[in-house]
Every structure is written in structure tokens, then in C-alpha cells.
Design an enzyme around this catalytic site. Structure first.
Site, short mmCIF file in Angstrom:
data_model
loop_
_atom_site.label_atom_id
_atom_site.label_comp_id
_atom_site.label_asym_id
_atom_site.label_seq_id
_atom_site.Cartn_x
_atom_site.Cartn_y
_atom_site.Cartn_z
CG ASN A 206 13.61 -15.06 2.37
OD1 ASN A 206 13.40 -15.52 1.44
ND2 ASN A 206 12.35 -15.05 3.51
CE LYS B 21 11.10 -11.73 1.22
NZ LYS B 21 9.98 -11.51 1.77
CG HIS C 207 7.97 -16.26 3.64
ND1 HIS C 207 7.33 -15.65 2.57
CD2 HIS C 207 9.22 -15.87 4.29
CE1 HIS C 207 7.08 -14.53 3.11
NE2 HIS C 207 9.09 -14.59 4.10
CD GLU D 61 7.34 -13.28 0.50
OE1 GLU D 61 7.94 -13.94 0.27
OE2 GLU D 61 7.42 -12.20 1.14
CD GLU E 197 9.31 -13.86 7.78
OE1 GLU E 197 9.86 -12.51 7.55
OE2 GLU E 197 9.21 -15.00 7.43
N GLY F 123 7.99 -6.83 4.16
CA GLY F 123 8.18 -5.32 2.73
C GLY F 123 7.36 -4.51 2.76
CB SER G 282 10.04 -4.14 8.31
OG SER G 282 8.73 -4.11 6.62
P1 PGA Z 1 11.25 -8.18 4.81
O1 PGA Z 1 11.33 -9.68 4.36
O2 PGA Z 1 12.50 -7.99 5.31
O3 PGA Z 1 12.15 -7.90 3.11
O4 PGA Z 1 10.03 -7.28 5.44
C1 PGA Z 1 11.25 -11.03 5.34
C2 PGA Z 1 10.76 -11.80 5.17
O5 PGA Z 1 9.42 -11.92 4.41
O6 PGA Z 1 11.44 -12.92 5.50
#
Ligand code: PGA
Length: 254
Positions: A9, A11, A97, A99, A169, A175, A215
Site C-alpha cells: 500500500n 498510500k 482503510h 485512514e 490492521e 505506521g 508495521s
Molecule cells: P504500515 O501501514 O505498514 O506503514 O504500518 C500499513 C497500512 O496502513 O496498510
């Protein structure tokens, strides 16, 4: 056998030039994909033509969109319909997601519509769920995630639900560098599977790929992916680093 998936992803990251060079470097690294493994690149929509040009025809490699609109077309300035992605060769779409839920106020009912729209044109939703830290600390993550799944997915028929990929997630691990332990991941993945089993039957639940996200990196991927109910990962930060993502692909179960 369930598909094992490493999904990147990206983003809202990378310039066109950086995206181009990252895909080239990844294609040049050593990875092996068996027939039940897949790699998916969820790139920013504007880089889809680039990704299609580079990746089309590569076995078990797919491109995804990071979101779509629930309507087929119409006066929705700035939005992109699932069928538009399909028309340029993109048949996987991340939905819900955290976000998008948080910054764009996507609700379960909107996500139910988006999931139906994606399935209706024969594409694959990668449906995200997961709890915030306060819920994890209260110990109510199972019922929180169960409600997300029920509210957005349970209207879908059994023959369609097997086409949905789930990405669990935990928001507190996205993140942040904090990862769920492999035991925590297995525990909730097994719970998610049991929720599908209770509604659709064990046979259907056993066919649904459930990815872990939050992560994931080269150093923890093997341990997390080795859990019986973890079928790969949805990877943000580490998917932007060639050596990291290549190692994550190689950590998939066969
Ligand atoms: P991350 O993000 O691996 O940077 O924690 C995962 C995601 O949001 O899909």
C-alpha cells in the site's frame, strides 16, 4: 488452498520517477511466487498506467486501487468508479482503510455499498478492518472488528464473500513501528475467521484470505505470516523499500 498475498500500500507517496524506479528495482530482485501466492501493488491512482505498463502479464502480480466510489458513474467530481479501474486492467481495490475511515469519514454503510459495487463488476475488494488503541486497551477488539465486518459485509452472498480479501490492521500498529505480536495477530485472525464461519459456514470461511497489516517489515514478516490464520500482509512503509518488500514477498507461506 487460500491465497497467500503480499500487498503493497503505497498510500500517497512517491513521485512518478520514484515509482518507476521502485517497480524496476523490485522486478529485478529475486522473488519466487508459487501458484497460490500473489503480490499486489496498490499505487496512487495516477500511477496506475505506469504500473500496468510495467507489471501487465507478470504471473501472480496485480495492481490495486486504494479506494473507489460506490456509484457506477455520475456527477461525483474527483472520484473514480470501480469499473473505470477495471477498464484499465485494475481488478483489486482496497476498501475501508483506517485512514479513509478516519480522514474521509467512510462509514460501514458506505463501505457496504462500495464492496457491493466492486463485487458487482467482478473485481476483488481488499476490505480493511481493525481497532484503535483505546479499544485494544479495553480488550474489546473482537467485538469491535466483528461489528465492522457484520455492518459492511454480511449482506453479501456466500459465493461472493469468498472473493473478498480481508486485511486486519490494528490502527495502533499502522505506521507506528509497533506491531501486533504474532500471537495477537493469530488470535484475532482466528476470531475473524470464526465470525465468517458462524455466518457463512466453515467451508466458506476457510477460503477467505485474511492479511495482517501494521508495521510489517522484513524482520517480522516470516513470524507473522507463519501463523495458521494469517495469509500474508498489507504493507505500507516497508513496501517503499525494495529490499524490505522483496523479503516480505519471500516470507509468504507457500
Ligand atoms: P504500515 O501501514 O505498514 O506503514 O504500518 C500499513 C497500512 O496502513 O496498510
Amino acid at each position: 488452498m487460500r491465497k497467500q498475498i503480499a500487498a503493497a500500500n503505497w498510500k500517497m507517496n512517491l513521485s512518478h520517477h520514484e515509482a518507476d524506479s521502485l517497480l524496476d528495482q523490485l522486478l529485478a530482485t529475486e522473488y519466487h511466487l508459487s501458484s497460490n501466492q500473489a503480490v499486489i501493488f496498490a499505487v496512487p491512482a495516477i500511477y496506475i498506467p505506469l504500473a500496468v505498463q510495467k507489471l501487465n502479464g507478470k504471473p501472480n502480480i496485480f495492481i490495486a486501487a486504494q479506494n473507489c466510489h460506490q456509484k457506477a458513474n455520475g456527477a461525483y467530481t474527483g472520484e473514480i468508479a470501480a469499473s473505470m479501474f477495471a477498464s484499465v486492467g485494475v481488478h483489486h481495490i482496497i476498501l475501508g482503510h483506517s485512514e479513509r475511515r478516519e480522514y474521509f469519514a467512510e462509514s460501514d454503510s458506505e463501505l457496504a455499498e462500495k464492496t457491493e459495487a466492486v463485487l458487482a463488476i467482478g473485481s476483488t475488494p481488499i476490505f480493511c478492518c481493525g481497532e484503535p488503541l483505546s479499544i485494544r486497551e479495553a480488550g474489546t477488539q473482537n467485538s469491535f472488528v466483528e461489528a465492522q465486518l457484520k455492518n459492511a459485509l454480511f449482506q453479501i452472498s456466500a459465493d461472493q464473500i469468498v472473493k473478498v480479501v480481508i486485511a486486519y490492521e490494528p490502527i495502533w500498529a499502522i505506521g507506528t513501528g509497533k506491531t501486533a505480536t504474532s500471537e495477537q495477530a493469530q488470535e484475532i485472525h482466528a476470531y475473524i475467521r470464526s465470525v465468517f464461519a458462524a455466518h457463512y459456514g466453515q467451508n466458506i470461511a476457510d477460503q477467505i484470505s485474511i492479511l495482517y497489516g501494521g508495521s510489517v517489515k522484513a524482520s517480522n514478516s516470516k513470524e507473522i505470516f507463519s501463523q495458521p490464520d494469517v495469509d500474508g500482509g498489507l504493507v505500507g512503509g516497508a513496501s517503499l523499500i525494495v529490499t524490505e518488500f522483496a523479503a516480505i514477498i519471500n516470507a509468504l507461506k507457500s
